[in-house]
Write a protein that holds these residues in place. Structure first.
Motif, PDB file in Angstrom:
ATOM      1  N   VAL A 131       0.839  -1.205   0.000  1.00 54.95           N
ATOM      2  CA  VAL A 131       0.000   0.000   0.000  1.00 54.95           C
ATOM      3  C   VAL A 131       0.871   1.251   0.000  1.00 54.95           C
ATOM      4  O   VAL A 131       0.611   2.225  -0.720  1.00 54.95           O
ATOM      5  CB  VAL A 131      -0.944  -0.013   1.226  1.00 54.95           C
ATOM      6  CG1 VAL A 131      -1.734   1.281   1.338  1.00 54.95           C
ATOM      7  CG2 VAL A 131      -1.880  -1.217   1.172  1.00 54.95           C
ATOM      8  N   THR A 132       1.953   1.210   0.759  1.00 56.04           N
ATOM      9  CA  THR A 132       2.851   2.361   0.832  1.00 56.04           C
ATOM     10  C   THR A 132       3.476   2.639  -0.528  1.00 56.04           C
ATOM     11  O   THR A 132       3.532   3.807  -0.966  1.00 56.04           O
ATOM     12  CB  THR A 132       3.958   2.115   1.866  1.00 56.04           C
ATOM     13  OG1 THR A 132       3.358   1.744   3.106  1.00 56.04           O
ATOM     14  CG2 THR A 132       4.834   3.324   2.063  1.00 56.04           C
ATOM     15  N   GLU A 133       3.923   1.611  -1.219  1.00 54.48           N
ATOM     16  CA  GLU A 133       4.503   1.805  -2.542  1.00 54.48           C
ATOM     17  C   GLU A 133       3.467   2.363  -3.512  1.00 54.48           C
ATOM     18  O   GLU A 133       3.787   3.218  -4.360  1.00 54.48           O
ATOM     19  CB  GLU A 133       5.064   0.471  -3.075  1.00 54.48           C
ATOM     20  CG  GLU A 133       6.319   0.033  -2.373  1.00 54.48           C
ATOM     21  CD  GLU A 133       6.800  -1.320  -2.860  1.00 54.48           C
ATOM     22  OE1 GLU A 133       6.080  -1.985  -3.639  1.00 54.48           O
ATOM     23  OE2 GLU A 133       7.897  -1.728  -2.461  1.00 54.48           O
ATOM     24  N   GLY A 134       2.236   1.913  -3.403  1.00 59.05           N
ATOM     25  CA  GLY A 134       1.169   2.420  -4.264  1.00 59.05           C
ATOM     26  C   GLY A 134       0.926   3.902  -4.033  1.00 59.05           C
ATOM     27  O   GLY A 134       0.757   4.681  -4.987  1.00 59.05           O
ATOM     28  N   VAL A 135       0.897   4.319  -2.766  1.00 59.19           N
ATOM     29  CA  VAL A 135       0.679   5.734  -2.439  1.00 59.19           C
ATOM     30  C   VAL A 135       1.833   6.576  -2.973  1.00 59.19           C
ATOM     31  O   VAL A 135       1.639   7.653  -3.566  1.00 59.19           O
ATOM     32  CB  VAL A 135       0.510   5.922  -0.911  1.00 59.19           C
ATOM     33  CG1 VAL A 135       0.536   7.392  -0.528  1.00 59.19           C
ATOM     34  CG2 VAL A 135      -0.776   5.265  -0.425  1.00 59.19           C
ATOM     35  N   ILE A 136       3.068   6.089  -2.797  1.00 60.18           N
ATOM     36  CA  ILE A 136       4.234   6.825  -3.274  1.00 60.18           C
ATOM     37  C   ILE A 136       4.192   6.956  -4.788  1.00 60.18           C
ATOM     38  O   ILE A 136       4.434   8.040  -5.351  1.00 60.18           O
ATOM     39  CB  ILE A 136       5.540   6.159  -2.795  1.00 60.18           C
ATOM     40  CG1 ILE A 136       5.678   6.304  -1.282  1.00 60.18           C
ATOM     41  CG2 ILE A 136       6.746   6.741  -3.504  1.00 60.18           C
ATOM     42  CD1 ILE A 136       6.819   5.531  -0.685  1.00 60.18           C
ATOM     43  N   ASP A 137       3.878   5.860  -5.493  1.00 60.03           N
ATOM     44  CA  ASP A 137       3.803   5.911  -6.956  1.00 60.03           C
ATOM     45  C   ASP A 137       2.740   6.903  -7.419  1.00 60.03           C
ATOM     46  O   ASP A 137       2.961   7.695  -8.356  1.00 60.03           O
ATOM     47  CB  ASP A 137       3.513   4.514  -7.527  1.00 60.03           C
ATOM     48  CG  ASP A 137       4.701   3.576  -7.404  1.00 60.03           C
ATOM     49  OD1 ASP A 137       5.836   4.070  -7.218  1.00 60.03           O
ATOM     50  OD2 ASP A 137       4.499   2.335  -7.498  1.00 60.03           O
ATOM     51  N   LYS A 138       1.585   6.916  -6.794  1.00 58.93           N
ATOM     52  CA  LYS A 138       0.518   7.843  -7.187  1.00 58.93           C
ATOM     53  C   LYS A 138       0.928   9.289  -6.895  1.00 58.93           C
ATOM     54  O   LYS A 138       0.615  10.203  -7.668  1.00 58.93           O
ATOM     55  CB  LYS A 138      -0.784   7.490  -6.468  1.00 58.93           C
ATOM     56  CG  LYS A 138      -1.431   6.246  -7.020  1.00 58.93           C
ATOM     57  CD  LYS A 138      -2.741   5.949  -6.357  1.00 58.93           C
ATOM     58  CE  LYS A 138      -3.343   4.672  -6.930  1.00 58.93           C
ATOM     59  NZ  LYS A 138      -4.616   4.357  -6.338  1.00 58.93           N
ATOM     60  N   THR A 139       1.631   9.477  -5.791  1.00 51.44           N
ATOM     61  CA  THR A 139       2.078  10.839  -5.456  1.00 51.44           C
ATOM     62  C   THR A 139       3.057  11.342  -6.503  1.00 51.44           C
ATOM     63  O   THR A 139       2.954  12.492  -6.981  1.00 51.44           O
ATOM     64  CB  THR A 139       2.738  10.865  -4.055  1.00 51.44           C
ATOM     65  OG1 THR A 139       1.818  10.347  -3.100  1.00 51.44           O
ATOM     66  CG2 THR A 139       3.161  12.256  -3.668  1.00 51.44           C
ATOM     67  N   PHE A 140       4.034  10.493  -6.880  1.00 52.41           N
ATOM     68  CA  PHE A 140       4.991  10.911  -7.912  1.00 52.41           C
ATOM     69  C   PHE A 140       4.287  11.146  -9.243  1.00 52.41           C
ATOM     70  O   PHE A 140       4.618  12.086  -9.976  1.00 52.41           O
ATOM     71  CB  PHE A 140       6.118   9.875  -8.073  1.00 52.41           C
ATOM     72  CG  PHE A 140       7.162   9.968  -6.992  1.00 52.41           C
ATOM     73  CD1 PHE A 140       7.793  11.174  -6.721  1.00 52.41           C
ATOM     74  CD2 PHE A 140       7.535   8.844  -6.248  1.00 52.41           C
ATOM     75  CE1 PHE A 140       8.778  11.263  -5.739  1.00 52.41           C
ATOM     76  CE2 PHE A 140       8.510   8.938  -5.272  1.00 52.41           C
ATOM     77  CZ  PHE A 140       9.131  10.138  -5.007  1.00 52.41           C
ATOM     78  N   ALA A 141       3.333  10.315  -9.573  1.00 55.95           N
ATOM     79  CA  ALA A 141       2.592  10.502 -10.831  1.00 55.95           C
ATOM     80  C   ALA A 141       1.823  11.823 -10.794  1.00 55.95           C
ATOM     81  O   ALA A 141       1.771  12.570 -11.783  1.00 55.95           O
ATOM     82  CB  ALA A 141       1.639   9.333 -11.064  1.00 55.95           C
ATOM     83  N   TRP A 142       1.210  12.162  -9.688  1.00 56.75           N
ATOM     84  CA  TRP A 142       0.469  13.421  -9.545  1.00 56.75           C
ATOM     85  C   TRP A 142       1.419  14.610  -9.665  1.00 56.75           C
ATOM     86  O   TRP A 142       1.126  15.596 -10.338  1.00 56.75           O
ATOM     87  CB  TRP A 142      -0.256  13.417  -8.190  1.00 56.75           C
ATOM     88  CG  TRP A 142      -0.992  14.667  -7.892  1.00 56.75           C
ATOM     89  CD1 TRP A 142      -2.103  15.140  -8.480  1.00 56.75           C
ATOM     90  CD2 TRP A 142      -0.615  15.620  -6.915  1.00 56.75           C
ATOM     91  NE1 TRP A 142      -2.485  16.336  -7.935  1.00 56.75           N
ATOM     92  CE2 TRP A 142      -1.565  16.642  -6.951  1.00 56.75           C
ATOM     93  CE3 TRP A 142       0.432  15.706  -5.991  1.00 56.75           C
ATOM     94  CZ2 TRP A 142      -1.506  17.754  -6.112  1.00 56.75           C
ATOM     95  CZ3 TRP A 142       0.454  16.804  -5.152  1.00 56.75           C
ATOM     96  CH2 TRP A 142      -0.500  17.810  -5.236  1.00 56.75           C
TER      97      TRP A 142
END
Length: 154
Positions: A131-142
């Motif tokens: 879940v943490t990796e998913g949040v980080i990936d979405k943050t970088f994408a945003w």
């Protein structure tokens, strides 16, 4: 371990106890030296009531003749002595039949497959992102999308 007293062994020697008790006493003699000594003392004390052998040499010969008869009887094959299901050939045939049956049904094959799957290393499963990796990936994408919008405005 229960030990029997001298008096109990004396009763045994005089045959004043039940058959079941005699068997227990005899079994105990195989494992206990202390009781064996008490038994031998009881036999020695009761020696006068034992029958006297008139011809000891003849007695030994008679015993040896009986022993040889017993050996000959036990050595002679007697097919009627044991039922077929207690003979070794029956067990070998039963094992062979069970082996053939298991081979024909594929039980050994499935067992071998199962053993190979246990022995071989597990296939590396696709690693699911945490879940943490998913949040980080979405943050970088945003953040990347924001930078692209700013770049497009200029």
């Amino acid at each position: 371990m229960k030990h029997y007293s001298y008096d109990e062994w004396l009763q045994y020697v005089k045959e004043e106890i039940s058959e079941q008790e005699r068997e227990n006493y005899e079994r105990h003699l195989y494992t206990c030296d202390q009781c064996l000594d008490a038994y031998l003392q009881a036999v020695t004390a009761n020696e006068s009531s034992l029958p006297i052998l008139s011809n000891e040499g003849n007695f030994t010969d008679l015993v040896m003749v009986e022993v040889s008869k017993q050996k000959q009887e036990s050595a002679a094959p007697n097919p009627n002595k044991k039922p077929i299901y207690q003979q070794a050939i029956f067990h070998y045939l039963l094992a062979a039949a069970a082996t053939i049956l298991l081979m024909l049904t594929g039980a050994f094959q499935s067992l071998a497959t199962y053993a190979n799957s246990i022995e071989s290393p597990q296939k590396v499963q696709e690693k699911k992102p945490s879940v943490t990796e998913g949040v980080i990936d979405k943050t970088f994408a945003w953040m990347d999308s924001l930078e692209n919008k700013e770049a497009n405005k200029k």
